[in-house]
Design an enzyme around this catalytic site. Structure first.
Site, PDB file in Angstrom:
ATOM      1  CG  HIS B 221      -1.788   1.249   0.883  1.00 39.37           C
ATOM      2  ND1 HIS B 221      -2.696   1.421   0.004  1.00 39.37           N
ATOM      3  CD2 HIS B 221      -1.844   2.358   1.437  1.00 39.37           C
ATOM      4  CE1 HIS B 221      -3.262   2.565  -0.389  1.00 39.37           C
ATOM      5  NE2 HIS B 221      -2.935   3.311   0.875  1.00 39.37           N
ATOM      6  CE1 TYR B 225      -1.373   8.329  -0.073  1.00 39.79           C
ATOM      7  CE2 TYR B 225      -1.357   5.995   0.148  1.00 39.79           C
ATOM      8  CZ  TYR B 225      -2.303   7.127   0.245  1.00 39.79           C
ATOM      9  OH  TYR B 225      -3.481   7.068   0.148  1.00 39.79           O
ATOM     10  CG  HIS B 372      -8.615   2.571  -7.756  1.00 39.43           C
ATOM     11  ND1 HIS B 372      -8.774   4.036  -7.122  1.00 39.43           N
ATOM     12  CD2 HIS B 372      -7.462   2.054  -7.095  1.00 39.43           C
ATOM     13  CE1 HIS B 372      -7.880   4.304  -6.385  1.00 39.43           C
ATOM     14  NE2 HIS B 372      -6.967   3.212  -6.143  1.00 39.43           N
ATOM     15  CG  PHE B 373      -4.386   0.236 -10.408  1.00 43.16           C
ATOM     16  CD1 PHE B 373      -3.745   0.222 -11.670  1.00 43.16           C
ATOM     17  CD2 PHE B 373      -4.756  -1.089  -9.836  1.00 43.16           C
ATOM     18  CE1 PHE B 373      -3.564  -1.091 -12.256  1.00 43.16           C
ATOM     19  CE2 PHE B 373      -4.565  -2.109 -10.398  1.00 43.16           C
ATOM     20  CZ  PHE B 373      -3.997  -2.041 -11.468  1.00 43.16           C
ATOM     21  CG  HIS B 374      -4.819   1.707 -15.721  1.00 42.73           C
ATOM     22  ND1 HIS B 374      -5.139   0.657 -15.062  1.00 42.73           N
ATOM     23  CD2 HIS B 374      -3.836   1.780 -16.456  1.00 42.73           C
ATOM     24  CE1 HIS B 374      -4.359  -0.337 -15.553  1.00 42.73           C
ATOM     25  NE2 HIS B 374      -3.448   0.133 -16.298  1.00 42.73           N
ATOM     26  NE  ARG B 435      -6.051  -6.823 -10.209  1.00 43.76           N
ATOM     27  CZ  ARG B 435      -5.229  -6.293  -9.837  1.00 43.76           C
ATOM     28  NH1 ARG B 435      -5.308  -6.400  -8.245  1.00 43.76           N
ATOM     29  NH2 ARG B 435      -4.124  -5.782  -9.741  1.00 43.76           N
ATOM     30  NE  ARG B 436      -2.767  -9.396 -10.916  1.00 43.99           N
ATOM     31  CZ  ARG B 436      -1.930  -9.486 -10.021  1.00 43.99           C
ATOM     32  NH1 ARG B 436      -2.133 -10.520  -9.191  1.00 43.99           N
ATOM     33  NH2 ARG B 436      -0.835  -9.013  -9.835  1.00 43.99           N
TER      34      ARG B 436
HETATM   35  C1  HEM Z   1      -1.332   2.814 -22.744  1.00 43.82           C
HETATM   36  C2  HEM Z   1      -1.504   2.764 -21.452  1.00 43.82           C
HETATM   37  C3  HEM Z   1      -1.989   1.648 -20.677  1.00 43.82           C
HETATM   38  C4  HEM Z   1      -2.878   0.621 -21.123  1.00 43.82           C
HETATM   39  C5  HEM Z   1      -3.742   0.609 -22.364  1.00 43.82           C
HETATM   40  C6  HEM Z   1      -3.345  -0.071 -19.817  1.00 43.82           C
HETATM   41  C7  HEM Z   1      -3.976  -1.246 -19.944  1.00 43.82           C
HETATM   42  C8  HEM Z   1      -3.917  -2.462 -18.836  1.00 43.82           C
HETATM   43  C9  HEM Z   1      -4.707  -3.332 -18.932  1.00 43.82           C
HETATM   44  C10 HEM Z   1      -5.793  -3.770 -19.927  1.00 43.82           C
HETATM   45  C11 HEM Z   1      -4.416  -4.060 -17.647  1.00 43.82           C
HETATM   46  C12 HEM Z   1      -4.798  -5.508 -17.461  1.00 43.82           C
HETATM   47  C13 HEM Z   1      -6.017  -5.596 -16.477  1.00 43.82           C
HETATM   48  C14 HEM Z   1      -6.138  -7.070 -16.118  1.00 43.82           C
HETATM   49  O1  HEM Z   1      -5.859  -7.974 -16.826  1.00 43.82           O
HETATM   50  O2  HEM Z   1      -6.482  -7.270 -14.866  1.00 43.82           O
HETATM   51  C15 HEM Z   1      -3.486  -3.451 -17.056  1.00 43.82           C
HETATM   52  C16 HEM Z   1      -2.913  -3.760 -15.864  1.00 43.82           C
HETATM   53  C17 HEM Z   1      -1.952  -2.839 -15.214  1.00 43.82           C
HETATM   54  N1  HEM Z   1      -1.642  -1.625 -15.687  1.00 43.82           N
HETATM   55 FE1  HEM Z   1      -1.740  -0.641 -17.228  1.00 43.82          FE
HETATM   56  N2  HEM Z   1      -2.184   0.291 -19.015  1.00 43.82           N
HETATM   57  C18 HEM Z   1      -1.951   1.201 -19.428  1.00 43.82           C
HETATM   58  C19 HEM Z   1      -0.783   2.141 -18.878  1.00 43.82           C
HETATM   59  C20 HEM Z   1      -0.248   1.861 -17.485  1.00 43.82           C
HETATM   60  C21 HEM Z   1       0.624   2.545 -16.590  1.00 43.82           C
HETATM   61  C22 HEM Z   1       1.242   3.986 -17.107  1.00 43.82           C
HETATM   62  C23 HEM Z   1       0.590   2.094 -15.596  1.00 43.82           C
HETATM   63  C24 HEM Z   1       1.846   2.452 -14.168  1.00 43.82           C
HETATM   64  C25 HEM Z   1       2.412   3.347 -14.114  1.00 43.82           C
HETATM   65  C26 HEM Z   1       0.138   0.836 -15.574  1.00 43.82           C
HETATM   66  C27 HEM Z   1      -0.055   0.012 -14.312  1.00 43.82           C
HETATM   67  C28 HEM Z   1      -0.712  -1.279 -14.608  1.00 43.82           C
HETATM   68  C29 HEM Z   1      -0.757  -2.231 -13.408  1.00 43.82           C
HETATM   69  C30 HEM Z   1      -0.172  -2.165 -12.149  1.00 43.82           C
HETATM   70  C31 HEM Z   1      -1.512  -3.341 -13.735  1.00 43.82           C
HETATM   71  C32 HEM Z   1      -2.011  -4.467 -13.197  1.00 43.82           C
HETATM   72  C33 HEM Z   1      -0.988  -5.404 -13.224  1.00 43.82           C
HETATM   73  C34 HEM Z   1      -1.473  -6.821 -12.700  1.00 43.82           C
HETATM   74  O3  HEM Z   1      -2.527  -6.954 -12.209  1.00 43.82           O
HETATM   75  O4  HEM Z   1      -0.426  -7.907 -12.649  1.00 43.82           O
HETATM   76  N3  HEM Z   1      -0.724   0.891 -16.776  1.00 43.82           N
HETATM   77  N4  HEM Z   1      -3.363  -2.066 -17.936  1.00 43.82           N
END
Ligand code: HEM
Ligand code: CU
Ligand code: CU
Lengths: 163, 547
Positions: B221, B225, B372-374, B435-436
């Site tokens: 968590h 921050y 939320h986190f995006h 998710r995931r």
């Molecule tokens: C073009 C920009 C981005 C797109 C299209 C995108 C899209 C996605 C998608 C579709 C997922 C998968 C969700 C899932 O399977 O549950 C994901 C997961 C995630 N994204 Fe992004 N994302 C982008 C940028 C970012 C950025 C800039 C960050 C952080 C700096 C980020 C952090 C994460 C994290 C931490 C996860 C979770 C991974 C996990 O559950 O293991 N994303 N994103």
């Protein structure tokens, strides 16, 4: 601390908001009865097949038409049993554990959500009021077949006799 | 001034930024793949990746572990040096931090790319990655500790030369951020060094996944921050200057950061509301503490908006909202950050839902969470970092920013994209979408018509974000290689209406006291639980490679 008047007002409002949020949560938990999962025992995943009640997974009727227990095992990549039938109006307790990695347990359309962690037993109670279908979905990444891991709950119309 | 003395550190700051943004580039490329997967478009096979999950591991690790740590490890030392007008105290410290990070990233990347560590960025045991994958992550964290030590010693040295004076605000914030992170990172350090590495090396056979999760979230968590506070630093102390406003109260800003130091670490259990091995009482206590972190964020919202308003009114804005249009929306440095802040507001509100003890059960581990986190890390933090680069790159290279129109397109495309993306993910999450999940091949997809529109929104919004991201990289490359004009850019530092001398010394000067309080709070929040848990710990899980 030198603080402006409007700023102080805003700070006080924020504190008030927090207090209200927290009271709302406590009320729903302890008066509304919406409880988060809590410890329900530990188990050795290697000995699941020899440990009651997990040596015999399936649906058990506790009070016919009213209360059921489902003993369930999660493993890559299935829930056992994979299909559950209960009558409408029944309260079902799911007692679940994992045989291998961490899995997730979530029922579509219900507030039922718990992690399944090897070594831990998870307990969730759900009430099924209306006939219909729900899906139990694994919501924690558990390997290459994660997206195929689900089970089905069929809520049947309550039998007349059980009323 | 001082450019010559800073040059030694600046070189490695540049390299570290390069590493961080290279990670972000590959990270969002995987993001695009993940989004398109929701429309059944499979790009993985064309780039030699074995599965969605291998791509997702890259996305998570590169975006939130590497990009953020590298960016902070460059930006905050940069800020510290300018704000204190002295180079970093450890000669070669910036170089050591960079090389540790580089080696760490290469190790982890190697073991992700050979598909031996498809464990996602949370690497929950008993999924078992390659030992070098974990070692790589350890090096990334150790690099951040070197940066912490360097900032600590630099501020110490400054204090010796300026007895009795409060640290300049920006250095103060940099230091607080790293103190918080150092305390927070101990959780994952214990997890990896004590529980995971010996187990992945085969020295011990079995591990306790519940215990590992608890240590993971002790860090997991507050790490958000660590990502967020540099963006706050920019919003609080730089943005007001960039829009012609002022900081309202310097002591209040310090108070806010002290509150973050105290309140962000002892709340990790709110990620474990649905864990079977944690008693409900602990969860409730952490819920209370979690809500209180909302408090400094509320003050931030107020103070930052108020200092923006000062700028907007000076520029002739009238009426309740008229000042908003008078802000310099044509300046990409400002527009990125304003939109980032707007995204953060939405993200913060949705975060309250995740944080709510039992409402969490509706959304836990569903697509709501990435929704939320995006908005928060994916936009508030990332878009702000991009905005910072729009002045920092010219400041570091002496080259004028190239492609201002593209930079503005970056801000708007990303913002519009994330609104659609997050709306889609949140709507899907409320309908039980996990998710995931490798959505295109999910066997239950056929039963879930309600996920149809959410999936499409995720894909379309994600593609727009990706285009915005590419606009950003085009501006960076253009500035580095095509910019012909010279520019002299200095670090922006806003003035405060109420200066630090007006605040109580306990808040403006005594960080040592607050550090001790923060540590005590973490101990209170974790030690009784751990003592109780270890009584019947379940070291029963053997490692699994199931991908
Ligand atoms: C073009 C920009 C981005 C797109 C299209 C995108 C899209 C996605 C998608 C579709 C997922 C998968 C969700 C899932 O399977 O549950 C994901 C997961 C995630 N994204 Fe992004 N994302 C982008 C940028 C970012 C950025 C800039 C960050 C952080 C700096 C980020 C952090 C994460 C994290 C931490 C996860 C979770 C991974 C996990 O559950 O293991 N994303 N994103
Ligand atoms: Cu599973
Ligand atoms: Cu799964």
């Amino acid at each position: 601390m030198p603080i402006e008047r409007s700023e102080r007002l805003f700070i006080n409002l924020s504190i008030l908001m927090l207090v209200i949020f927290f009271i709302a949560v406590l009320v729903s938990a302890f008066i509304g009865g919406l409880q988060v999962p809590a410890p329900a025992g530990t188990i050795d995943p290697a000995a699941i097949n020899q440990t009651a009640p997990f040596d015999n997974p399936g649906v058990r009727e506790l009070v016919p038409g009213k209360r059921y227990e489902v003993v369930m095992i999660a493993q890559t990549w299935a829930f056992i049993p994979g299909e559950i039938r209960v009558p409408a109006g029944s309260e079902v307790t799911f007692r679940i554990t994992s045989r291998d990695v961490i899995h997730g347990f979530e029922i579509t359309g219900k507030n039922a959500n718990v992690m399944l962690i090897p070594g831990q037993i998870s307990l969730v109670k759900v009430k099924f009021d209306k006939p219909g279908e729900h899906y139990i979905i694994c919501h924690e990444y558990c390997g290459i077949g994660h997206q195929t891991m689900y089970a089905k709950i069929i809520v049947e119309p309550a039998p007349q006799a059980a009323k | 001034m001082h450019q010559r003395e800073f040059a030694r550190d600046d070189t490695y700051i540049k390299w570290q930024l390069g590493l961080g943004f290279a990670a972000l580039f590959l990270g969002i490329l995987m993001g695009l793949f993940q989004g398109l997967d929701r429309m059944g478009i499979d790009l993985y096979k064309y780039v030699g990746l074995k599965s969605y999950y291998q791509g997702l591991t890259i996305h998570g690790v590169l975006n939130v572990l590497v990009f953020t740590t590298a960016f902070n490890g460059a930006f905050l030392p940069y800020v510290t040096m300018r704000s204190l007008k002295r180079p970093m105290a450890i000669k070669g410290g910036s170089a050591i931090a960079f090389f540790l990070m580089l080696v760490g990233v290469l190790l982890a990347a190697w073991k992700i790319l050979d598909n031996s560590s498809t464990v996602l960025f949370t690497f929950y045991p008993p999924l078992q990655g390659h030992p070098l994958f974990y070692l790589g992550l350890v090096l990334v964290v150790v690099s951040s500790w070197v940066t912490f030590l360097n900032i600590l010693l630099t501020t110490r040295a400054w204090k010796q030369d300026h007895p009795g004076e409060p640290l300049p605000l920006q250095a103060f914030i940099s230091l607080v951020t790293y103190i918080m992170w150092f305390i927070a990172s101990l959780g994952v350090a214990i997890e990896v060094l004590v529980l995971i590495l010996p187990w992945s090396l085969g020295i011990v056979e079995k591990t306790d996944p519940q215990l590992a999760r608890t240590f993971f979230w002790l860090t997991g968590h507050p790490i958000v921050y660590f990502w967020l506070l540099p963006a706050y630093l920019s919003w609080y102390t730089m943005l007001p200057k960039q829009v012609g406003g002022k900081i309202l109260s310097d002591p209040l800003v310090r108070l806010v950061f002290i509150l973050f130091l105290l309140l962000s670490t002892p709340v990790g259990f709110h990620h474990q509301y649905t864990d079977p091995g944690v008693p409900a009482g602990w969860k409730a206590m952490h819920a209370l503490l979690t809500f209180s972190v909302f408090f400094p964020s509320m003050i931030t919202a107020y103070s930052v908006v108020a200092s923006l308003e000062i700028g907007g009114r000076k520029a002739g804005g009238k009426g309740l909202f008229g000042w908003i249009w008078k802000l310099p929306w044509g300046d990409p440095v400002v527009t990125t950050q304003l939109l980032a802040g707007l995204g953060f507001f939405l993200g913060g509100v949705s975060g309250l839902i995740n944080a709510s003890y039992n409402i969490n059960m509706v959304v836990h581990n569903t697509a709501f969470v990435p929704g939320h986190f995006h908005l928060t890390i994916g936009t508030a933090v990332t878009l702000t970092a991009m905005g910072i680069m729009y002045w920092l790159l010219p400041a570091l290279t002496g080259k004028k920013l190239w492609g201002r129109g593209l930079a503005l397109a970056n801000a708007w495309l990303w913002f519009l994209g994330v609104l659609i993306f997050s709306r889609g993910q949140m709507a899907g999450g409320l309908e039980g979408m996990p998710r995931r999940t490798w959505m295109a091949t999910a066997t239950y997809l056929q039963f879930m018509e309600t996920w149809d529109i959410p999936n499409k929104m995720t894909a379309v919004g994600g593609a727009l974000m990706f285009l915005g991201g590419m606009a950003f990289f085009a501006v960076m490359v253009g500035t580095l290689f095509f910019s012909r004009e010279r520019a002299k850019v200095e670090m922006p530092t806003a003035e405060a209406i109420i200066g630090p001398e007006k605040g109580s010394p306990l808040f403006t000067k005594r960080l040592d006291v607050w550090t001790v309080v923060a540590i005590v709070l973490v101990l209170i929040a974790y030690v009784p639980y751990l003592v109780n848990y270890l009584g019947d710990a379940a070291f029963v899980a053997t490692g699994q490679r199931v991908w």
